[in-house]
Write an enzyme that holds these catalytic residues in place. Structure first.
Site, PDB file in Angstrom:
ATOM      1  CE  LYS A 147     -22.520  -8.036  -1.535  1.00 35.68           C
ATOM      2  NZ  LYS A 147     -22.281  -9.245  -0.716  1.00 35.68           N
ATOM      3  NE  ARG A 174     -25.989  -6.692   3.503  1.00 35.68           N
ATOM      4  CZ  ARG A 174     -24.781  -6.368   3.046  1.00 35.68           C
ATOM      5  NH1 ARG A 174     -24.609  -5.256   2.397  1.00 35.68           N
ATOM      6  NH2 ARG A 174     -23.761  -7.159   3.258  1.00 35.68           N
ATOM      7  NE  ARG A 210     -14.046  -9.766   3.144  1.00 35.59           N
ATOM      8  CZ  ARG A 210     -15.291  -9.654   2.660  1.00 35.59           C
ATOM      9  NH1 ARG A 210     -15.472  -9.189   1.445  1.00 35.59           N
ATOM     10  NH2 ARG A 210     -16.332 -10.015   3.367  1.00 35.59           N
ATOM     11  NE  ARG A 255     -15.938  -6.737   5.938  1.00 33.63           N
ATOM     12  CZ  ARG A 255     -16.790  -6.724   4.947  1.00 33.63           C
ATOM     13  NH1 ARG A 255     -16.358  -6.483   3.729  1.00 33.63           N
ATOM     14  NH2 ARG A 255     -18.062  -6.961   5.134  1.00 33.63           N
ATOM     15  NE  ARG A 301     -20.502 -10.200   7.330  1.00 41.62           N
ATOM     16  CZ  ARG A 301     -19.268 -10.279   6.840  1.00 41.62           C
ATOM     17  NH1 ARG A 301     -18.290 -10.811   7.569  1.00 41.62           N
ATOM     18  NH2 ARG A 301     -19.010  -9.846   5.636  1.00 41.62           N
TER      19      ARG A 301
END
Ligand code: AMP
Length: 197
Positions: free
Chosen positions: A14, A90, A129, A135, A146
């Site tokens: 995204k 969401r 990532r 992160r 998640r």
């Protein structure tokens, strides 16, 4: 004005595709995840609260997220170009709130781009990532939660937007520019709008 939601599971691309959309169509961008990460980094009360959810892979309560969006919308919509909503909505209540808020500002949602990526690839991308950027929620345990939360609370939005006729599914695997080409094609077919560049 072109208002788009970029939708998909965590790790579906995204953020990457939002950057291309902003550039190609001259749109504004809001990533609710980025807004919250900035609050966490600044050590604000909102940041502390957000961190208690994000670190567990849970969603921030709807009323709080909707308030944050409501506050930011006037600036995002001011010049009439349009907005890419990245990571919002969401949940169904967030989607209903977005519709009402846009209506209040005299506009609407023109399309929901659904980036569709298989789960093993999502996990590989998020772990990469996490390693590259540090992160905090891109670790194995939080990723698992998640994805669980995505299936339970966010995925139902696919059907919601399909029924509204605004869902534009896009194969989200492959080369970034090819994926963007598919997105642009979907936008043009659905709205008639072409990229400015
Ligand atoms: P993202 O950067 O979009 O992957 O978001 C990172 C995290 O921020 C999510 O796992 C949630 O904990 C939180 N978050 C971001 N956007 C929302 C939202 N619209 N509603 C609830 N929580 C959110």
């Amino acid at each position: 004005m072109l208002n788009l939601v970029i939708f998909g599971a965590p790790g579906s691309g995204k953020g990457t595709q939002s950057a291309k959309l902003i550039d190609a169509y001259g749109l504004h961008h809001i990533s609710t995840g980025e807004v919250l990460r900035k609050e966490i980094a600044a050590g604000t009360e909102l940041g502390k609260l957000a961190d208690s959810f994000i670190s567990k892979g849970q969603l921030i309560p709807d009323d709080l997220m909707i308030r944050i969006l409501d506050d930011m919308l006037p600036t995002l919509l001011a010049d009439g170009q349009g907005v890419v909503f990245d990571g919002f909505p969401r949940t169904i209540p967030q989607a209903e709130a977005l519709e009402k808020l846009l209506l209040k500002h005299g506009t609407e949602l023109h399309g929901v781009i659904g980036l569709e990526v298989e789960e093993p690839e999502l996990v590989t991308r998020m772990l990469k990532r996490g390693a590259e950027t540090g992160r905090a929620d891109d670790n194995e345990e939080t990723i698992k939660n998640r994805l669980k939360v995505y299936h339970a609370q966010t995925e139902p939005l696919q059907k919601y937007y399909c029924e509204k006729g605004t869902y534009l599914p896009v194969e989200g695997s492959g080369v970034v520019d090819e994926i963007f080409g598919r997105i642009a094609g979907g936008i043009e077919r659905h709205t008639g709008v072409k990229p400015r560049k």
